[in-house]
Design an enzyme around this catalytic site. Sequence first.
Site, PDB file in Angstrom:
ATOM      1  N   SER A  18       0.828  -1.206   0.000  1.00 24.09           N
ATOM      2  CA  SER A  18       0.000   0.000   0.000  1.00 24.09           C
ATOM      3  C   SER A  18       0.864   1.259   0.000  1.00 24.09           C
ATOM      4  O   SER A  18       2.044   1.209   0.373  1.00 24.09           O
ATOM      5  CB  SER A  18      -0.873  -0.040   1.278  1.00 24.09           C
ATOM      6  OG  SER A  18      -1.520   1.176   1.523  1.00 24.09           O
ATOM      7  N   TYR A 155       2.951   6.973  18.507  1.00 26.82           N
ATOM      8  CA  TYR A 155       3.541   6.973  17.160  1.00 26.82           C
ATOM      9  C   TYR A 155       4.852   7.765  17.158  1.00 26.82           C
ATOM     10  O   TYR A 155       5.873   7.302  16.647  1.00 26.82           O
ATOM     11  CB  TYR A 155       2.531   7.584  16.184  1.00 26.82           C
ATOM     12  CG  TYR A 155       3.005   7.664  14.742  1.00 26.82           C
ATOM     13  CD1 TYR A 155       3.152   6.514  13.974  1.00 26.82           C
ATOM     14  CD2 TYR A 155       3.279   8.897  14.131  1.00 26.82           C
ATOM     15  CE1 TYR A 155       3.560   6.587  12.639  1.00 26.82           C
ATOM     16  CE2 TYR A 155       3.686   8.977  12.814  1.00 26.82           C
ATOM     17  CZ  TYR A 155       3.825   7.815  12.068  1.00 26.82           C
ATOM     18  OH  TYR A 155       4.234   7.895  10.762  1.00 26.82           O
TER      19      TYR A 155
HETATM   20  N1  LIG Z   1       1.706   8.914   4.585  1.00 25.22           N
HETATM   21  C1  LIG Z   1       2.269   9.791   5.381  1.00 25.22           C
HETATM   22  O1  LIG Z   1       1.858  10.957   5.445  1.00 25.22           O
HETATM   23  C2  LIG Z   1       3.449   9.385   6.218  1.00 25.22           C
HETATM   24  C3  LIG Z   1       4.162  10.387   6.893  1.00 25.22           C
HETATM   25  C4  LIG Z   1       5.246  10.023   7.676  1.00 25.22           C
HETATM   26  C5  LIG Z   1       5.624   8.707   7.767  1.00 25.22           C
HETATM   27  N2  LIG Z   1       4.918   7.749   7.110  1.00 25.22           N
HETATM   28  C6  LIG Z   1       5.363   6.363   7.259  1.00 25.22           C
HETATM   29  O2  LIG Z   1       5.422   5.756   5.976  1.00 25.22           O
HETATM   30  C7  LIG Z   1       5.310   4.340   6.130  1.00 25.22           C
HETATM   31  C8  LIG Z   1       4.343   3.789   5.085  1.00 25.22           C
HETATM   32  O3  LIG Z   1       3.036   4.251   5.366  1.00 25.22           O
HETATM   33  P1  LIG Z   1       1.980   4.689   4.248  1.00 25.22           P
HETATM   34  O4  LIG Z   1       1.833   6.141   4.339  1.00 25.22           O
HETATM   35  O5  LIG Z   1       2.311   4.063   2.952  1.00 25.22           O
HETATM   36  O6  LIG Z   1       0.637   4.059   4.877  1.00 25.22           O
HETATM   37  P2  LIG Z   1      -0.298   2.834   4.420  1.00 25.22           P
HETATM   38  O7  LIG Z   1      -0.827   3.079   3.055  1.00 25.22           O
HETATM   39  O8  LIG Z   1      -1.263   2.633   5.545  1.00 25.22           O
HETATM   40  O9  LIG Z   1       0.718   1.596   4.337  1.00 25.22           O
HETATM   41  C9  LIG Z   1       1.213   0.965   5.486  1.00 25.22           C
HETATM   42  C10 LIG Z   1       1.916  -0.318   5.089  1.00 25.22           C
HETATM   43  O10 LIG Z   1       2.399  -0.968   6.274  1.00 25.22           O
HETATM   44  C11 LIG Z   1       1.936  -2.314   6.306  1.00 25.22           C
HETATM   45  N3  LIG Z   1       1.686  -2.752   7.683  1.00 25.22           N
HETATM   46  C12 LIG Z   1       0.936  -2.125   8.640  1.00 25.22           C
HETATM   47  N4  LIG Z   1       0.869  -2.877   9.743  1.00 25.22           N
HETATM   48  C13 LIG Z   1       1.594  -4.006   9.476  1.00 25.22           C
HETATM   49  C14 LIG Z   1       1.884  -5.188  10.213  1.00 25.22           C
HETATM   50  N5  LIG Z   1       1.407  -5.384  11.476  1.00 25.22           N
HETATM   51  N6  LIG Z   1       2.641  -6.143   9.630  1.00 25.22           N
HETATM   52  C15 LIG Z   1       3.105  -5.990   8.363  1.00 25.22           C
HETATM   53  N7  LIG Z   1       2.862  -4.904   7.605  1.00 25.22           N
HETATM   54  C16 LIG Z   1       2.108  -3.930   8.171  1.00 25.22           C
HETATM   55  C17 LIG Z   1       0.627  -2.293   5.505  1.00 25.22           C
HETATM   56  O11 LIG Z   1       0.343  -3.564   4.928  1.00 25.22           O
HETATM   57  P3  LIG Z   1      -0.792  -4.600   5.436  1.00 25.22           P
HETATM   58  O12 LIG Z   1      -1.992  -3.809   5.831  1.00 25.22           O
HETATM   59  O13 LIG Z   1      -0.980  -5.486   4.257  1.00 25.22           O
HETATM   60  O14 LIG Z   1      -0.168  -5.319   6.579  1.00 25.22           O
HETATM   61  C18 LIG Z   1       0.978  -1.305   4.391  1.00 25.22           C
HETATM   62  O15 LIG Z   1       1.663  -1.968   3.350  1.00 25.22           O
HETATM   63  C19 LIG Z   1       4.906   4.113   7.584  1.00 25.22           C
HETATM   64  O16 LIG Z   1       6.022   3.701   8.340  1.00 25.22           O
HETATM   65  C20 LIG Z   1       4.434   5.471   8.051  1.00 25.22           C
HETATM   66  O17 LIG Z   1       4.572   5.652   9.439  1.00 25.22           O
HETATM   67  C21 LIG Z   1       3.845   8.055   6.346  1.00 25.22           C
END
Ligand SMILES: NC(=O)c1ccc[n+]([C@@H]2O[C@H](COP(=O)([O-])OP(=O)(O)OC[C@H]3O[C@@H](n4cnc5c(N)ncnc54)[C@H](OP(=O)(O)O)[C@@H]3O)[C@@H](O)[C@H]2O)c1
Length: 265
Positions: A18, A155
């Site tokens: 995702s 977080y």
């Molecule tokens: N988007 C933002 O604004 C933002 C800002 C700062 C940092 N981040 C960081 O970027 C990273 C990616 O997030 P995203 O924005 O792409 O959000 P996202 O679309 O919610 O994706 C999160 C990913 O993490 C996986 N995940 C969550 N819980 C998990 C678990 N227990 N075991 C294995 N996989 C797990 C999910 O896959 P499944 O559901 O298939 O497990 C998904 O592939 C995260 O570390 C987040 O903290 C995001």
Amino acid sequence: MYGNFFTGKTVWLTGASSGIGKALAVELSRAGAVLITTSRNAQQLEAMRAMLPFPEKCHIFPADLGDEQQVKAVAEEVKSRHSVDILFLNAGISQRSLAKDTPVDVDRKLMEVNFFSSVILSKSLLPDMLEKKSGHFAVISSVTGHIGAPFRSGYAASKHAIHGFFESLWAENANAGIDISIISPGYIHTNISVNALTADGTPQNSMDENTGKGMSPEEMAQKVLKGISKKKKEIYVGGKEILGIYLKRFIPALYYRIIRNYKKP
Ligand SMILES: NC(=O)c1ccc[n+]([C@@H]2O[C@H](COP(=O)([O-])OP(=O)(O)OC[C@H]3O[C@@H](n4cnc5c(N)ncnc54)[C@H](OP(=O)(O)O)[C@@H]3O)[C@@H](O)[C@H]2O)c1
């Protein structure tokens, strides 16, 4: 864009089903990397693989990274079949609840997924990397890995911990061929706020306004991979919100004044 930095390298990317992880997978595949991908949802990993320019060079190892036994098991399985050059720790889950309302179980879950799984996976791969005299840990933190903010106590703690652990790991092994890149995104348009945990441990199920207006994950992925290919140790990516990192560092009194009145989740 990245020279041949990723060509033929084996990259283990977590959270590839995702958002940011999916965009990174597409870009890494285009750049010639062999991908190992992990998240809980195997079907979404299959759908991601179908989007790749070179799907035959993508291997799927599903696991719940919030479950220590599964994390250890998947590490052994991957190690028995692949020699990983870059461990890309992207999987993560956010939070939308006040500290006073949040049971410690929710804080623990955030720490398990965002921090301890990264510790376990990196400790598992480090000995092989030291033997090869090369290895790169790319880890997704957040602006919230540098500053505290309302609704994010667990977080922010999990992301601050990433910096302490990986900076120390690097200091211990920098002369043995180990690199790190800690990436701090601002608002990126993904489902992070939809999936964020509320006080009762269930997802918020709605998109925050700021996240909805954030940078596209595709643009972010290109910027991040460019930084990694230059072996940058810190990569800040997003809109004006990343100025928060500098504000706290250089004008802390102003950061403290602003953040106490910050009301948006
Ligand atoms: N988007 C933002 O604004 C933002 C800002 C700062 C940092 N981040 C960081 O970027 C990273 C990616 O997030 P995203 O924005 O792409 O959000 P996202 O679309 O919610 O994706 C999160 C990913 O993490 C996986 N995940 C969550 N819980 C998990 C678990 N227990 N075991 C294995 N996989 C797990 C999910 O896959 P499944 O559901 O298939 O497990 C998904 O592939 C995260 O570390 C987040 O903290 C995001």
